[in-house]
Design a protein around this motif. Structure first.
Motif, PDB file in Angstrom:
ATOM      1  N   CYS A   1       0.833  -1.208   0.000  1.00 17.14           N
ATOM      2  CA  CYS A   1       0.000   0.000   0.000  1.00 17.14           C
ATOM      3  C   CYS A   1       0.864   1.254   0.000  1.00 17.14           C
ATOM      4  O   CYS A   1       0.601   2.204  -0.746  1.00 17.14           O
ATOM      5  CB  CYS A   1      -0.924  -0.014   1.209  1.00 17.14           C
ATOM      6  SG  CYS A   1      -2.092   1.352   1.266  1.00 17.14           S
ATOM      7  N   PHE A   2       1.919   1.266   0.826  1.00 22.54           N
ATOM      8  CA  PHE A   2       2.801   2.432   0.871  1.00 22.54           C
ATOM      9  C   PHE A   2       3.528   2.615  -0.460  1.00 22.54           C
ATOM     10  O   PHE A   2       3.611   3.730  -0.992  1.00 22.54           O
ATOM     11  CB  PHE A   2       3.825   2.291   1.994  1.00 22.54           C
ATOM     12  CG  PHE A   2       4.819   3.421   2.038  1.00 22.54           C
ATOM     13  CD1 PHE A   2       4.475   4.636   2.613  1.00 22.54           C
ATOM     14  CD2 PHE A   2       6.084   3.279   1.478  1.00 22.54           C
ATOM     15  CE1 PHE A   2       5.379   5.692   2.628  1.00 22.54           C
ATOM     16  CE2 PHE A   2       6.988   4.328   1.485  1.00 22.54           C
ATOM     17  CZ  PHE A   2       6.638   5.539   2.065  1.00 22.54           C
ATOM     18  N   ALA A   3       4.054   1.511  -1.013  1.00 21.18           N
ATOM     19  CA  ALA A   3       4.776   1.598  -2.283  1.00 21.18           C
ATOM     20  C   ALA A   3       3.864   2.114  -3.393  1.00 21.18           C
ATOM     21  O   ALA A   3       4.253   2.979  -4.198  1.00 21.18           O
ATOM     22  CB  ALA A   3       5.342   0.225  -2.655  1.00 21.18           C
ATOM     23  N   ALA A   4       2.639   1.596  -3.447  1.00 18.63           N
ATOM     24  CA  ALA A   4       1.700   2.010  -4.488  1.00 18.63           C
ATOM     25  C   ALA A   4       1.268   3.462  -4.293  1.00 18.63           C
ATOM     26  O   ALA A   4       1.100   4.210  -5.266  1.00 18.63           O
ATOM     27  CB  ALA A   4       0.482   1.091  -4.480  1.00 18.63           C
ATOM     28  N   THR A   5       1.102   3.878  -3.044  1.00 17.61           N
ATOM     29  CA  THR A   5       0.748   5.273  -2.768  1.00 17.61           C
ATOM     30  C   THR A   5       1.866   6.210  -3.200  1.00 17.61           C
ATOM     31  O   THR A   5       1.622   7.292  -3.750  1.00 17.61           O
ATOM     32  CB  THR A   5       0.443   5.465  -1.269  1.00 17.61           C
ATOM     33  OG1 THR A   5      -0.643   4.622  -0.892  1.00 17.61           O
ATOM     34  CG2 THR A   5       0.087   6.913  -0.959  1.00 17.61           C
ATOM     35  N   LEU A   6       3.106   5.787  -2.969  1.00 19.30           N
ATOM     36  CA  LEU A   6       4.257   6.573  -3.401  1.00 19.30           C
ATOM     37  C   LEU A   6       4.249   6.750  -4.918  1.00 19.30           C
ATOM     38  O   LEU A   6       4.486   7.847  -5.439  1.00 19.30           O
ATOM     39  CB  LEU A   6       5.546   5.880  -2.947  1.00 19.30           C
ATOM     40  CG  LEU A   6       6.848   6.676  -3.057  1.00 19.30           C
ATOM     41  CD1 LEU A   6       6.831   7.874  -2.128  1.00 19.30           C
ATOM     42  CD2 LEU A   6       8.033   5.767  -2.735  1.00 19.30           C
TER      43      LEU A   6
END
Length: 340
Positions: free
Chosen positions: A147-152
Motif C-alpha cells: 500500500c505504501f509503495a503504491a501510494t508513493l
C-alpha cells in the motif's frame, strides 16, 4: 505496545473512497475492525498500524481479491499526509519530495525508517520496517508495505501528471502464490521478491526533473507546520525528541546541544536536567544515534564511506573512520567485508 506504532489518520481518506470503489460499506468495515469514527475526528489523531492492516485484510476477504491495498493507493490525496502531502506536491523535484518523505516519515507513520540514495542512473528509497521487540515480527505486514509503495507511485504520477513508473520494486519476502497481475499492472516494472531489503528504485533523470508545481515558499511554510507537529507528537519522550532532532540535523553537520535545545523549544539547562533524570546525556545520545545509523548504513554496499560520513554529520571521512573504529574496533572497510 501495538498502539505505540501508529499511522496518521489521513489514510482513512483513500480507504473510505476505496471501499466505495469496491462496493463495500465503509461503516461496516469500521465496525468489523473495531474502529469508531470518533477515533479519527481530530485532525491530528492517529490509528494503530495493526488496525490498518486489519482493514486491508478484511476488505480483501470480502471482495475475494488481493488488490485492496492498490485500491487505497489509487485514491491518493495530499491531505492524507497532513502538511507533508502538500509539501511533497510543492517540492522542486520528485527527489526533493522523496527526501522530504524520508525526513518527516514519523508524520505518516512511526513503523519504519526511510533512506534515499542516488547513483549515476537511479534514485533508491529503502524502507526498513521496525519490529516488535518481543516477537521480532515486522510491524507492517506485506499488504501495508504494498500500500505504501503504491501510494508513493500514485503521488509521483500525480506530481508529474504522467504515466510514471518506477524502474524496479524489491520486496524482502517470498513470491506469493496466485495471480500477481494486479501488482504488475499497477507498478508496470520489474518486481523482485526475496530481496535482502525493501527498495523502490526510480530513474534518476526523471525524479530530478523540475516539477511544475514546485514552490519553495509553500514548502517552507508546510515544513514549519511539520516541525511543530513532530514536536507535539514526541513531547512526552525527551530522549526520543533528542534522537529525532539529531537524526534530522546530522546531514547538516554535527548538531550542538544548544541547537537541539532550541529545536525542542527549551533552555539548554532544562534539556541537560531532563536528560540527566533519564540517566543519559546529549553526548551519549549523539554517540548512540550515530553508531546505530552507521551500522545500518555500512551494510548498504551502494553507499560510499564518504557518503555515510556525510549522513552522520562528520566533516571529513577521516573523522568518520576514527569514530567507526572506536565503536567497532575495526575500520568501515573491514566491517563491511566481514558482515556483507
Amino acid at each position: 505496545m501495538s498502539d505505540y506504532f501508529s499511522i496518521f489518520h489521513g489514510w482513512m481518506i483513500p480507504i473510505s473512497r476505496a471501499t466505495e470503489d469496491y462496493g463495500l460499506d465503509f461503516n461496516q468495515v469500521l465496525e468489523h475492525c473495531a474502529i469508531k469514527k470518533d477515533d479519527f475526528r481530530d485532525h491530528e489523531s492517529r490509528l494503530s498500524a495493526e488496525k490498518i492492516a486489519l482493514i486491508i485484510d478484511y476488505c480483501n476477504q470480502k471482495t475475494n481479491k488481493h488488490d485492496f491495498a492498490i485500491g487505497i493507493a489509487k485514491n491518493f490525496h495530499p491531505g492524507m499526509f497532513h502538511a507533508l502531502g502538500y509539501s511533497m506536491m510543492s517540492s522542486s523535484t520528485l527527489k526533493d519530495a522523496l527526501l522530504r518523505i524520508a525526513r518527516y516519515k514519523k508524520v505518516v507513520s512511526n513503523t519504519c525508517e526511510l533512506h534515499v540514495t542516488q547513483d549515476l542512473s537511479t534514485v533508491k528509497m529503502q524502507m526498513d520496517v521496525k519490529q516488535y521487540e518481543d516477537s521480532k515480527r515486522p510491524i507492517l505486514n506485506h499488504e501495508c508495505i504494498i500500500c505504501f509503495a503504491a501510494t508513493l507511485v500514485s503521488f509521483c504520477r500525480e506530481a508529474l501528471n504522467s504515466e510514471f513508473n518506477p524502474q524496479a520494486l524489491y520486496l524482502n519476502w517470498p513470491k506469493p502464490k496466485g495471480n500477481l497481475d494486479y501488482l504488475n499492472t499497477f507498478f508496470n516494472c520489474e518486481i523482485h521478491f526475496d530481496s535482502p531489503y525493501i527498495v523502490f528504485e526510480f530513474d534518476a533523470s526523471t525524479v530530478n526533473s523540475k516539477l511544475i508545481g514546485g514552490n519553495p515558499l509553500l514548502t517552507q511554510h508546510h515544513e514549519k507546520m511539520l516541525d511543530e507537529y513532530i514536536t507535539r507528537l514526541d513531547k512526552s519522550d525527551i530522549v526520543q525528541q533528542v534522537k529525532n532532532n539529531i537524526h534530522e540535523l546530522l546531514d547538516l553537520g554535527t548538531p550542538s546541544q544548544t541547537d537541539i535545545a532550541a529545536n525542542i523549544g527549551m533552555s539548554l539547562r532544562s534539556l541537560q536536567r531532563q536528560l540527566h533524570e533519564k540517566n543519559t546525556s546529549f553526548r551519549e545520545i549523539l554517540e548512540q544515534t550515530r553508531k546505530k545509523l552507521a551500522l545500518d548504513y555500512i551494510t548498504q554496499q551502494h553507499l560510499m564511506f564518504s557518503e555515510i560520513g556525510y549522513l552522520l554529520g562528520f566533516s571529513t571521512v577521516g573523522n568518520f573512520n576514527r569514530a567507526f573504529k572506536r565503536w567497532t574496533n575495526c575500520t568501515p572497510g573491514e566491517y563491511r567485508n566481514s558482515h556483507c
